[in-house]
Design a protein around this motif. Structure first.
Motif, short mmCIF file in Angstrom:
data_model
loop_
_atom_site.label_atom_id
_atom_site.label_comp_id
_atom_site.label_asym_id
_atom_site.label_seq_id
_atom_site.Cartn_x
_atom_site.Cartn_y
_atom_site.Cartn_z
N MET A 1 -4.05 -29.33 29.98
CA MET A 1 -4.41 -30.51 29.21
C MET A 1 -5.83 -30.35 28.68
SD MET A 1 -2.91 -33.44 31.77
CE MET A 1 -3.12 -34.78 30.59
N GLY A 2 -6.19 -31.20 27.74
CA GLY A 2 -7.54 -31.11 27.21
C GLY A 2 -7.89 -32.28 26.32
N TRP A 3 -9.13 -32.23 25.83
CA TRP A 3 -9.64 -33.20 24.87
C TRP A 3 -10.11 -32.46 23.63
CZ3 TRP A 3 -9.32 -38.39 25.62
CH2 TRP A 3 -9.09 -38.83 26.93
N THR A 4 -9.78 -33.02 22.50
CA THR A 4 -10.31 -32.52 21.23
C THR A 4 -11.01 -33.69 20.54
OG1 THR A 4 -8.33 -33.09 19.96
CG2 THR A 4 -8.36 -30.94 21.03
N ARG A 5 -11.78 -33.37 19.51
CA ARG A 5 -12.42 -34.44 18.75
C ARG A 5 -12.48 -34.06 17.27
NH1 ARG A 5 -18.64 -33.98 21.11
NH2 ARG A 5 -19.21 -32.01 20.09
N GLN A 6 -12.52 -35.10 16.45
CA GLN A 6 -12.51 -34.86 15.01
C GLN A 6 -13.37 -35.89 14.30
OE1 GLN A 6 -8.61 -35.02 13.14
NE2 GLN A 6 -9.27 -33.55 11.58
N VAL A 7 -14.17 -35.38 13.39
CA VAL A 7 -14.96 -36.21 12.49
C VAL A 7 -14.26 -36.19 11.13
CG1 VAL A 7 -17.19 -36.49 11.35
CG2 VAL A 7 -17.08 -35.68 13.74
N ASP B 1 -11.86 -30.12 16.73
CA ASP B 1 -12.48 -29.14 17.62
C ASP B 1 -12.08 -29.39 19.07
OD1 ASP B 1 -15.51 -29.31 15.67
OD2 ASP B 1 -13.88 -27.84 15.55
N LEU B 2 -11.86 -28.31 19.79
CA LEU B 2 -11.55 -28.41 21.21
C LEU B 2 -12.82 -28.67 21.99
CD1 LEU B 2 -9.16 -28.13 23.18
CD2 LEU B 2 -9.76 -25.72 23.40
N ALA C 1 -17.17 -39.19 17.15
CA ALA C 1 -15.91 -38.63 16.66
C ALA C 1 -14.76 -39.44 17.22
CB ALA C 1 -15.77 -37.17 17.09
N THR C 2 -13.56 -39.15 16.73
CA THR C 2 -12.36 -39.64 17.37
C THR C 2 -11.90 -38.59 18.37
OG1 THR C 2 -11.72 -40.88 15.39
CG2 THR C 2 -10.01 -40.46 17.03
N TYR C 3 -11.71 -39.00 19.60
CA TYR C 3 -11.34 -38.08 20.67
C TYR C 3 -9.84 -38.21 20.95
CZ TYR C 3 -16.21 -37.01 21.61
OH TYR C 3 -17.51 -36.57 21.51
N TYR C 4 -9.19 -37.05 21.03
CA TYR C 4 -7.75 -36.99 21.24
C TYR C 4 -7.42 -36.25 22.52
CZ TYR C 4 -7.50 -38.15 16.24
OH TYR C 4 -7.63 -38.75 15.02
N CYS C 5 -6.50 -36.81 23.27
CA CYS C 5 -5.95 -36.17 24.44
C CYS C 5 -4.86 -35.21 23.99
CB CYS C 5 -5.39 -37.27 25.34
SG CYS C 5 -4.49 -36.73 26.78
N ILE C 6 -4.76 -34.04 24.62
CA ILE C 6 -3.74 -33.07 24.25
C ILE C 6 -3.14 -32.48 25.52
CG2 ILE C 6 -5.54 -31.30 23.99
CD1 ILE C 6 -3.74 -29.91 21.97
#
Length: 120
Positions: free
Chosen positions: A34-40, A46-47, A96-101
């Protein structure tokens, strides 16, 4: 099918802290990475950090020493996996917006995202 519930985002001043949470349930395994990514907006996603089922972690250079990823698998049936991202010493560039993956075999699934804004 995989379901996500993300929470913990918000507005924080530079130097402050936030903890993001992600509860993942469905067709997943405790072995899944599992991980977190973020996007502007206007930029690639980006991971930020990853954690394996065995608890091995990795971080982007930009967050090393400031962010900590962790996960918890409930012993209750179908309770899913909870993952956290503790973010300390936040900087404006962490906005940023942070996404769980979660990576389940050859397929990756993404959460709905939670907004983090670091501003004075």
């Amino acid at each position: 099918q995989v379901e996500f519930v993300e929470s913990g985002g918000g507005l924080v001043q530079p130097g402050g802290s936030l903890r993001l949470s992600c509860v993942v349930s469905g067709n997943i395994s405790g072995d899944n990475t599992m991980g977190w990514t973020r996007q502007v907006p206007g930029h690639q996603r980006d991971l930020v950090a990853t954690i394996t089922g065995a608890g091995r972690t990795s971080y982007a250079d930009s967050v090393k020493g400031r962010f900590t990823i962790s996960r918890f698998t409930s012993s209750r049936d179908n309770a899913g996996i909870t993952m956290y991202l503790q973010m300390n010493s936040l900087k404006p560039e962490d906005t940023a917006t942070y996404y769980c993956i979660i990576a389940a075999g050859t397929v990756s699934y993404w959460g709905q995202g939670t907004q983090v804004t670091v501003s004075s």
